[in-house]
Design a protein around this motif. Structure first.
Motif, mmCIF file in Angstrom:
data_model
loop_
_atom_site.group_PDB
_atom_site.id
_atom_site.type_symbol
_atom_site.label_atom_id
_atom_site.label_comp_id
_atom_site.label_asym_id
_atom_site.label_seq_id
_atom_site.Cartn_x
_atom_site.Cartn_y
_atom_site.Cartn_z
ATOM 1 N N LEU A 183 3.826 6.600 -2.343
ATOM 2 C CA LEU A 183 4.827 7.048 -3.186
ATOM 3 C C LEU A 183 4.067 7.419 -4.123
ATOM 4 O O LEU A 183 4.506 8.780 -5.288
ATOM 5 C CB LEU A 183 5.379 5.861 -3.062
ATOM 6 C CG LEU A 183 6.567 6.090 -1.873
ATOM 7 C CD1 LEU A 183 7.442 4.726 -1.692
ATOM 8 C CD2 LEU A 183 7.091 6.624 -1.309
ATOM 9 N N LYS A 184 2.978 6.553 -5.081
ATOM 10 C CA LYS A 184 2.424 6.830 -7.014
ATOM 11 C C LYS A 184 1.768 7.860 -6.538
ATOM 12 O O LYS A 184 1.780 8.889 -7.305
ATOM 13 C CB LYS A 184 2.514 6.278 -7.200
ATOM 14 C CG LYS A 184 3.622 4.756 -7.535
ATOM 15 C CD LYS A 184 2.869 3.710 -8.338
ATOM 16 C CE LYS A 184 3.880 2.942 -8.412
ATOM 17 N NZ LYS A 184 3.847 1.140 -8.453
ATOM 18 N N GLN A 185 0.352 7.812 -5.848
ATOM 19 C CA GLN A 185 -0.826 8.547 -6.257
ATOM 20 C C GLN A 185 -0.368 10.017 -5.124
ATOM 21 O O GLN A 185 -0.786 10.515 -5.466
ATOM 22 C CB GLN A 185 -1.717 7.765 -5.835
ATOM 23 C CG GLN A 185 -1.692 6.277 -6.592
ATOM 24 C CD GLN A 185 -2.694 5.984 -6.847
ATOM 25 O OE1 GLN A 185 -4.046 6.597 -6.789
ATOM 26 N NE2 GLN A 185 -3.565 4.568 -6.751
ATOM 27 N N LEU A 186 0.048 10.085 -4.172
ATOM 28 C CA LEU A 186 0.625 11.114 -3.017
ATOM 29 C C LEU A 186 1.103 12.333 -3.570
ATOM 30 O O LEU A 186 1.249 12.945 -3.951
ATOM 31 C CB LEU A 186 0.430 10.874 -2.287
ATOM 32 C CG LEU A 186 0.295 12.222 -0.833
ATOM 33 C CD1 LEU A 186 -1.204 12.652 -1.167
ATOM 34 C CD2 LEU A 186 0.695 11.486 0.862
ATOM 35 N N LEU A 187 2.422 11.105 -3.530
ATOM 36 C CA LEU A 187 3.684 12.082 -4.559
ATOM 37 C C LEU A 187 3.666 12.288 -5.410
ATOM 38 O O LEU A 187 5.121 13.509 -6.050
ATOM 39 C CB LEU A 187 5.183 11.475 -3.032
ATOM 40 C CG LEU A 187 4.553 11.690 -1.716
ATOM 41 C CD1 LEU A 187 5.480 11.263 -0.108
ATOM 42 C CD2 LEU A 187 4.181 12.861 -1.606
ATOM 43 N N GLY A 188 3.810 11.463 -6.513
ATOM 44 C CA GLY A 188 3.775 11.353 -7.860
ATOM 45 C C GLY A 188 5.147 11.126 -8.148
ATOM 46 O O GLY A 188 5.658 11.182 -9.056
ATOM 47 N N MET A 189 5.414 9.781 -7.676
ATOM 48 C CA MET A 189 7.094 9.204 -7.824
ATOM 49 C C MET A 189 6.787 8.328 -8.680
ATOM 50 O O MET A 189 5.787 7.232 -8.680
ATOM 51 C CB MET A 189 7.581 9.106 -6.468
ATOM 52 C CG MET A 189 8.088 9.730 -5.160
ATOM 53 S SD MET A 189 8.391 9.367 -3.502
ATOM 54 C CE MET A 189 9.546 8.633 -4.091
ATOM 55 N N THR A 190 8.064 8.256 -9.472
ATOM 56 C CA THR A 190 7.824 6.645 -10.151
ATOM 57 C C THR A 190 9.050 5.906 -9.215
ATOM 58 O O THR A 190 10.291 6.432 -9.215
ATOM 59 C CB THR A 190 8.841 7.396 -11.499
ATOM 60 O OG1 THR A 190 7.966 8.402 -12.209
ATOM 61 C CG2 THR A 190 8.996 6.152 -12.612
ATOM 62 N N ILE A 191 8.638 4.588 -9.414
ATOM 63 C CA ILE A 191 9.024 3.716 -9.386
ATOM 64 C C ILE A 191 10.142 2.350 -9.567
ATOM 65 O O ILE A 191 9.312 2.307 -10.460
ATOM 66 C CB ILE A 191 8.499 2.767 -7.517
ATOM 67 C CG1 ILE A 191 7.814 3.455 -6.682
ATOM 68 C CG2 ILE A 191 9.393 1.389 -6.380
ATOM 69 C CD1 ILE A 191 8.412 3.788 -5.509
ATOM 70 N N LEU A 196 0.830 -1.570 -0.099
ATOM 71 C CA LEU A 196 0.135 0.080 -0.185
ATOM 72 C C LEU A 196 0.815 0.969 0.287
ATOM 73 O O LEU A 196 0.091 2.204 -0.381
ATOM 74 C CB LEU A 196 -1.002 -0.082 1.320
ATOM 75 C CG LEU A 196 -2.320 -0.985 1.460
ATOM 76 C CD1 LEU A 196 -2.179 -1.231 2.748
ATOM 77 C CD2 LEU A 196 -3.004 -0.891 0.153
ATOM 78 N N PHE A 197 2.096 1.245 -0.045
ATOM 79 C CA PHE A 197 2.755 1.964 0.673
ATOM 80 C C PHE A 197 3.619 2.853 -0.902
ATOM 81 O O PHE A 197 3.473 3.835 -0.825
ATOM 82 C CB PHE A 197 3.813 1.682 1.522
ATOM 83 C CG PHE A 197 5.100 3.172 1.232
ATOM 84 C CD1 PHE A 197 4.549 4.827 2.277
ATOM 85 C CD2 PHE A 197 6.364 3.093 1.697
ATOM 86 C CE1 PHE A 197 5.895 5.485 2.181
ATOM 87 C CE2 PHE A 197 7.959 4.105 1.005
ATOM 88 C CZ PHE A 197 7.070 5.005 2.073
ATOM 89 N N PRO A 198 4.158 1.768 -1.649
ATOM 90 C CA PRO A 198 4.275 2.562 -2.988
ATOM 91 C C PRO A 198 3.597 3.220 -3.789
ATOM 92 O O PRO A 198 3.214 4.053 -5.187
ATOM 93 C CB PRO A 198 5.108 1.324 -3.186
ATOM 94 C CG PRO A 198 4.927 0.314 -3.011
ATOM 95 C CD PRO A 198 4.544 0.109 -1.206
ATOM 96 N N GLU A 199 2.476 1.866 -3.680
ATOM 97 C CA GLU A 199 1.059 2.351 -4.314
ATOM 98 C C GLU A 199 0.286 3.744 -3.989
ATOM 99 O O GLU A 199 -0.169 5.111 -4.670
ATOM 100 C CB GLU A 199 0.284 1.258 -4.768
ATOM 101 C CG GLU A 199 -1.175 1.661 -5.095
ATOM 102 C CD GLU A 199 -0.672 1.658 -7.116
ATOM 103 O OE1 GLU A 199 -1.328 2.724 -7.343
ATOM 104 O OE2 GLU A 199 0.333 1.095 -7.384
ATOM 105 N N TRP A 200 0.297 3.859 -2.856
ATOM 106 C CA TRP A 200 -0.994 5.116 -2.373
ATOM 107 C C TRP A 200 -0.275 6.714 -1.515
ATOM 108 O O TRP A 200 -0.311 7.572 -2.263
ATOM 109 C CB TRP A 200 -2.060 4.327 -1.649
ATOM 110 C CG TRP A 200 -2.874 3.794 -2.080
ATOM 111 C CD1 TRP A 200 -2.639 2.547 -2.137
ATOM 112 C CD2 TRP A 200 -4.254 4.174 -2.812
ATOM 113 N NE1 TRP A 200 -4.382 1.950 -2.790
ATOM 114 C CE2 TRP A 200 -4.863 2.836 -3.231
ATOM 115 C CE3 TRP A 200 -4.582 5.208 -3.106
ATOM 116 C CZ2 TRP A 200 -6.115 3.166 -3.678
ATOM 117 C CZ3 TRP A 200 -5.093 5.182 -3.637
ATOM 118 C CH2 TRP A 200 -6.859 4.352 -4.033
#
Length: 354
Positions: free
Chosen positions: A167-175, A161-165
């Protein structure tokens, strides 16, 4: 408000009136009073007796709306009844309609532990909470609801849930591959540590918002997600609470005292238990960062965002204190924290030793 929600509330009110007359002989006032929601689809309402106060020895009850397409009342009822028989203070279940997702419960009142805690009261209340937790870890599994295993798949699924919601969706990061490698290594460390611990009944949200101050002690709520899992998980939920924190020296003192008195953990050395506690706390806080972001982005619940800085500080604390997690600490500090700091609700937050 959607019409369907209005209809469920109307049906719940009628059901409560019928059930209270049937099981307790009490008429109730027409309208239910909204108490709260939580981080799920459940809603809670207070039903008030329509009798004069002097004629009623129990003037209020809690009505629960748990839509069956999203929630299952069976775990709550089974665990509530089992733990109560074994000496824990859980709400009495007066009536339940599994098909419609309605429950009528004993009312524990409004005194949530979080708002009774300060430097003068915390030792008193935590002594009670930790004593109850030692008992909880010794409880027999309910016959009618075998607790699910907090296994590798569940632990990993929560951390995703951390990278999906967040990092990616809240912070707009690319993993990318390097970031994913750091996350995978962190996940592996935390899962291995969780599974090597003694496995006991785990509330899974044993913290200051799910403990109620009662005249006779503490009442326990919101336990329907209980599992069979790591012995330090509920300790981390309480002592590294997402909603309130204490000096980490004191936290480790509580941990050491619990270990010494615990039938489950007393046979293990302090350093091992401390690592288990730190790392399962990190697992929980990684999950929570994802959940709090999802509650805002998907469910429109912004109130949890104000606690994200504390939760992130917990995660950084653990990574900073274990050399094997130094790479993750550097990445969190250099890449994730600056993006969090750009959020309008962000505030710098630091834990203290003393």
């Amino acid at each position: 408000m959607p019409r369907q929600t209005d209809n469920r509330l109307l049906e719940l009110s009628r059901w409560c009136a019928d059930e209270l007359n049937l099981v307790a002989g009490h008429p109730i006032q027409k309208n239910l009073e909204a108490v709260s929601g939580d981080a799920s689809y459940r809603r809670y309402f207070r039903a008030h007796s329509d009798e004069p106060a002097q004629m009623s020895d129990a003037k209020t009850w809690i009505a629960v709306d748990a839509p069956p397409e999203h929630e299952d009342c069976r775990p709550f009822v089974a665990i509530a009844n089992s733990w109560q028989r074994q000496g824990l203070r859980t709400p009495g279940v007066l009536s339940v309609d599994y098909g419609r997702g309605y429950m009528l419960l004993e009312d524990f009142g409004n005194e949530v532990l979080q708002f009774s805690l300060d430097d003068k009261t915390v030792s008193h209340f935590y002594d009670k909470a930790l004593a109850d937790l030692r008992l909880l870890q010794q409880t027999r599994i309910p016959d009618e609801y075998p607790l699910p295993a907090y296994d590798s798949a569940m632990l990993r699924r929560e951390m995703e849930l951390f990278p999906e919601w967040c990092l990616k969706q809240l912070l707009g990061m690319t993993i990318g591959q390097p970031e994913q490698a750091l996350l995978d290594a962190l996940s592996e460390h935390l899962v291995v540590s969780a599974l090597e611990q003694p496995q006991v009944p785990v509330h899974r949200d044993y913290h200051s918002r799910n403990l109620m101050v009662l005249p006779e002690g503490l009442g326990i709520i919101d336990f329907q997600g209980a599992v069979l899992g790591p012995a330090t998980y509920d300790l981390a939920s309480l002592l590294r609470d997402c909603y309130i924190d204490w000096p980490q020296t004191q936290v480790y003192q509580w941990l050491d005292d619990f270990r010494a008195r615990s039938d489950v953990l007393s046979g293990y050395d302090a350093a091992t238990v401390r690592r288990w506690f730190d790392w399962i706390g990190a697992q929980r806080h990684i999950k929570v960062l994802g959940i709090f972001a999802r509650l805002w982005l998907r469910d429109g619940k912004p109130d949890y965002l104000k606690d994200v800085p504390r939760v992130f500080a917990y995660l950084l604390w653990v990574c900073d204190h274990y050399p094997v997690l130094a790479g993750q600490a550097d990445w969190l500090r250099s890449e994730v924290q600056p993006r969090l700091a750009q959020q309008t609700w962000w505030q710098d937050y630091r834990l203290t030793d003393e």
